[in-house]
Design an enzyme around this catalytic site. Structure first.
Site, PDB file in Angstrom:
ATOM      1  N   LYS A 205       0.893  -1.120  -0.067  1.00  0.00           N
ATOM      2  CA  LYS A 205      -0.012  -0.104  -0.067  1.00  0.00           C
ATOM      3  C   LYS A 205       0.900   1.268  -0.068  1.00  0.00           C
ATOM      4  CE  LYS A 205      -0.225  -0.316   4.910  1.00  0.00           C
ATOM      5  NZ  LYS A 205      -1.268  -0.705   6.312  1.00  0.00           N
TER       6      LYS A 205
ATOM      7  N   ARG B 279     -10.259  -0.563  15.308  1.00  0.00           N
ATOM      8  CA  ARG B 279     -10.249   0.205  14.305  1.00  0.00           C
ATOM      9  C   ARG B 279     -11.542  -0.382  13.181  1.00  0.00           C
ATOM     10  NH1 ARG B 279      -4.695   0.992  10.812  1.00  0.00           N
ATOM     11  NH2 ARG B 279      -5.125  -1.156  10.523  1.00  0.00           N
TER      12      ARG B 279
ATOM     13  N   HIS C   9      -6.093  -7.768  13.463  1.00  0.00           N
ATOM     14  CA  HIS C   9      -4.796  -7.063  13.257  1.00  0.00           C
ATOM     15  C   HIS C   9      -4.211  -6.436  14.703  1.00  0.00           C
ATOM     16  CE1 HIS C   9      -2.030  -4.271  11.209  1.00  0.00           C
ATOM     17  NE2 HIS C   9      -2.335  -3.230  11.772  1.00  0.00           N
TER      18      HIS C   9
ATOM     19  N   ARG D 205       1.167 -10.710   7.346  1.00  0.00           N
ATOM     20  CA  ARG D 205       1.291  -9.608   6.418  1.00  0.00           C
ATOM     21  C   ARG D 205       2.159  -8.543   6.802  1.00  0.00           C
ATOM     22  NH1 ARG D 205      -3.937  -9.749   9.024  1.00  0.00           N
ATOM     23  NH2 ARG D 205      -3.313  -7.690  10.202  1.00  0.00           N
TER      24      ARG D 205
ATOM     25  N   TYR E   4      16.981  29.847   7.352  1.00  0.00           N
ATOM     26  CA  TYR E   4      15.774  30.478   8.043  1.00  0.00           C
ATOM     27  C   TYR E   4      16.181  30.464   9.565  1.00  0.00           C
ATOM     28  CZ  TYR E   4      13.240  30.296   3.573  1.00  0.00           C
ATOM     29  OH  TYR E   4      12.832  30.375   2.138  1.00  0.00           O
TER      30      TYR E   4
ATOM     31  N   CYS F 240      14.795  23.889   4.584  1.00  0.00           N
ATOM     32  CA  CYS F 240      14.154  24.552   3.654  1.00  0.00           C
ATOM     33  C   CYS F 240      13.048  23.628   2.754  1.00  0.00           C
ATOM     34  CB  CYS F 240      14.850  25.390   2.641  1.00  0.00           C
ATOM     35  SG  CYS F 240      16.300  26.369   3.679  1.00  0.00           S
TER      36      CYS F 240
ATOM     37  N   ASP G 160      13.014  23.303  -0.593  1.00  0.00           N
ATOM     38  CA  ASP G 160      13.869  22.589  -1.860  1.00  0.00           C
ATOM     39  C   ASP G 160      15.381  22.400  -1.558  1.00  0.00           C
ATOM     40  OD1 ASP G 160      11.391  23.283  -3.143  1.00  0.00           O
ATOM     41  OD2 ASP G 160      12.161  25.300  -3.021  1.00  0.00           O
TER      42      ASP G 160
HETATM   43  C1  LIG Z   1      -0.570  -1.695   6.851  1.00  0.00           C
HETATM   44  C2  LIG Z   1      -0.847  -2.912   7.348  1.00  0.00           C
HETATM   45  C3  LIG Z   1      -0.101  -4.035   7.607  1.00  0.00           C
HETATM   46  C4  LIG Z   1       1.539  -4.046   7.573  1.00  0.00           C
HETATM   47  O1  LIG Z   1       2.197  -3.610   8.795  1.00  0.00           O
HETATM   48  P1  LIG Z   1       3.761  -3.539   8.802  1.00  0.00           P
HETATM   49  O2  LIG Z   1       3.759  -2.887  10.300  1.00  0.00           O
HETATM   50  O3  LIG Z   1       4.070  -2.467   8.065  1.00  0.00           O
HETATM   51  O4  LIG Z   1       4.339  -4.750   8.542  1.00  0.00           O
HETATM   52  C5  LIG Z   1      -0.720  -5.305   7.839  1.00  0.00           C
HETATM   53  N1  LIG Z   1      -1.901  -5.431   8.131  1.00  0.00           N
HETATM   54  C6  LIG Z   1      -2.848  -4.369   7.813  1.00  0.00           C
HETATM   55  C7  LIG Z   1      -4.209  -4.507   8.154  1.00  0.00           C
HETATM   56  C8  LIG Z   1      -2.170  -3.205   7.415  1.00  0.00           C
HETATM   57  O5  LIG Z   1      -3.127  -2.035   7.390  1.00  0.00           O
END
Ligand SMILES: *Cc1c(COP(=O)(O)O)cnc(C)c1O
Length: 364
Positions: free
Chosen positions: A34, A132, A160, A216, A261, A308, A310
């Site tokens: 992602k 969530r 998760h 994941r 700056y 800055c 750039d």
């Molecule tokens: C982004 C995400 C992950 C990956 O997590 P990492 O900490 O980058 O390994 C896994 N599961 C879900 C649901 C996520 O949104």
């Protein structure tokens, strides 16, 4: 592109990191690509991850899945959150596998499956404490009935973890117990999905009990650490991104001369200062002002003065730099973790913060 500021991407590192995480976890790996592959370039990362043995890929947006399909990526792609209902047709057309958790999405997808007369594969996401998205425990029985009565094929159950990046945090074990309750109720209602997954990178690396059939992994496939406590290098992972530029201007200044700056830095002695064409509009956090080092010609020098939009400035002291000298901001032993610490953020924000103005170039 005229400017020498480039993010170099090492696909081989991604490939090897995916293989390594699979080895450590002893499970399938879903490579999370992602947010444009955490800023590394989604398509290049996705193909490297597949080469490294990833069983599937994951994205956050339908648009991100469509980008992979347009590039010819054929692997299973998970969509980590339910898209807006208006995007469901596009999601199905792009053959993305959604994580579902709401009644509305289950009903809408069931209707699509009915219409096209082919089974539609989904993973169902349950909330074990992240708070969530995901089916709450009180709704699990109803959700199981909606799913088993529908033409949807439940090929995965997922949750998760909220605190896996803190190895000593008891929340992870608690989530694991709650996940086990969800799984046993699912088994009781006849569901036996191929994929069961809970772990992100931190879970995959540091929590043996949460690995199930698949992990994941996002941040780890880029060779970056999920937290200060879980260090990617300790697990044999290596960074895939090198952020480099070149000196664009040099001058000698005398002791006490302020730069940039707010005049927040002054030369301690007479010496050389280099200007480098990269700034906060490229993803160098302004919070790094006077807090990190860069490499010029292999030597470490402090980045000085306010960052800055750039440009940034580098203090070279008695070493005279030349226009065109390579400047390494991240890489060659200068880890993104330094930036994360100095800016009081996480590697995720550093990597995804490198903006579209910086070209990504695959180097290996
Ligand atoms: C982004 C995400 C992950 C990956 O997590 P990492 O900490 O980058 O390994 C896994 N599961 C879900 C649901 C996520 O949104």
């Amino acid at each position: 592109m005229y400017r020498p500021t480039i993010a170099q991407i090492d696909r081989a590192a991604v490939r090897d990191n995916v293989a390594r995480i699979g080895q450590i976890a002893g499970t399938d790996v879903c490579a999370v690509v992602k947010a444009d592959g955490y800023g590394h370039g989604a398509v290049d990362v996705a193909t490297a991850a597949i080469e490294g043995g990833a069983r599937m890929l994951a994205v956050a947006l339908v648009e991100e899945g469509e980008q992979l399909r347009r590039a010819g990526v054929d692997a299973e792609v998970l969509l980590l959150t339910e898209p807006p209902v208006a995007a469901l047709d596009a999601m199905v057309a792009a053959r993305l596998t959604p994580l579902v958790y709401s009644h509305a999405a289950i009903v809408a997808l069931a209707a699509i499956a009915q219409q096209q007369k082919t089974p539609l594969s989904v993973h169902v996401k349950v909330d074990t404490g992240m708070g969530r998205v995901g089916v709450p425990e009180a709704q699990w029985e109803d959700s199981l009935r909606w799913l088993t009565d529908s033409p949807l094929a439940v090929t995965g159950i997922a949750t998760h973890l909220a605190c896996a990046d803190e190895p000593g945090n008891p929340v992870t074990a608690h989530q694991q117990q709650q996940f086990a309750r969800y799984l046993s109720m699912a088994a009781d209602s006849g569901l036996d999905p191929v994929h069961v997954h809970a772990a992100n990178t931190a879970g995959a690396l540091a929590h043996p009990n949460v690995r199930h059939t698949m992990v994941r992994a996002g941040i780890g496939i880029y060779g970056l650490s999920p937290s200060r406590e879980i260090v990617a290098a300790d697990y044999g992972l290596r960074p895939a991104l090198r952020l480099r530029s070149e000196v664009s201007y040099v001058k000698r200044i005398s002791a006490g001369t302020p730069v940039s700056y707010g005049h927040r830095w002054k030369a301690p002695v007479d010496g050389w200062i280099a200007t480098v064409p990269i700034g906060y509009a490229d993803g160098v956090p302004r919070a790094l002002t006077n807090r990190v080092h860069v490499l010029i010609g292999g030597d470490t020098h402090p980045m000085v003065g306010t960052v800055c939009m750039d440009q940034v400035l580098v203090w070279c002291g008695e070493t005279a730099p030349s226009v065109g000298d390579e400047v390494v901001l991240i890489g060659d032993g200068l880890p993104a973790e330094h930036w994360a610490d100095a800016a009081e953020t996480i590697t995720y924000e550093i990597a995804t913060g490198i903006t579209a103005r910086v070209p990504r170039k695959v180097v290996a």
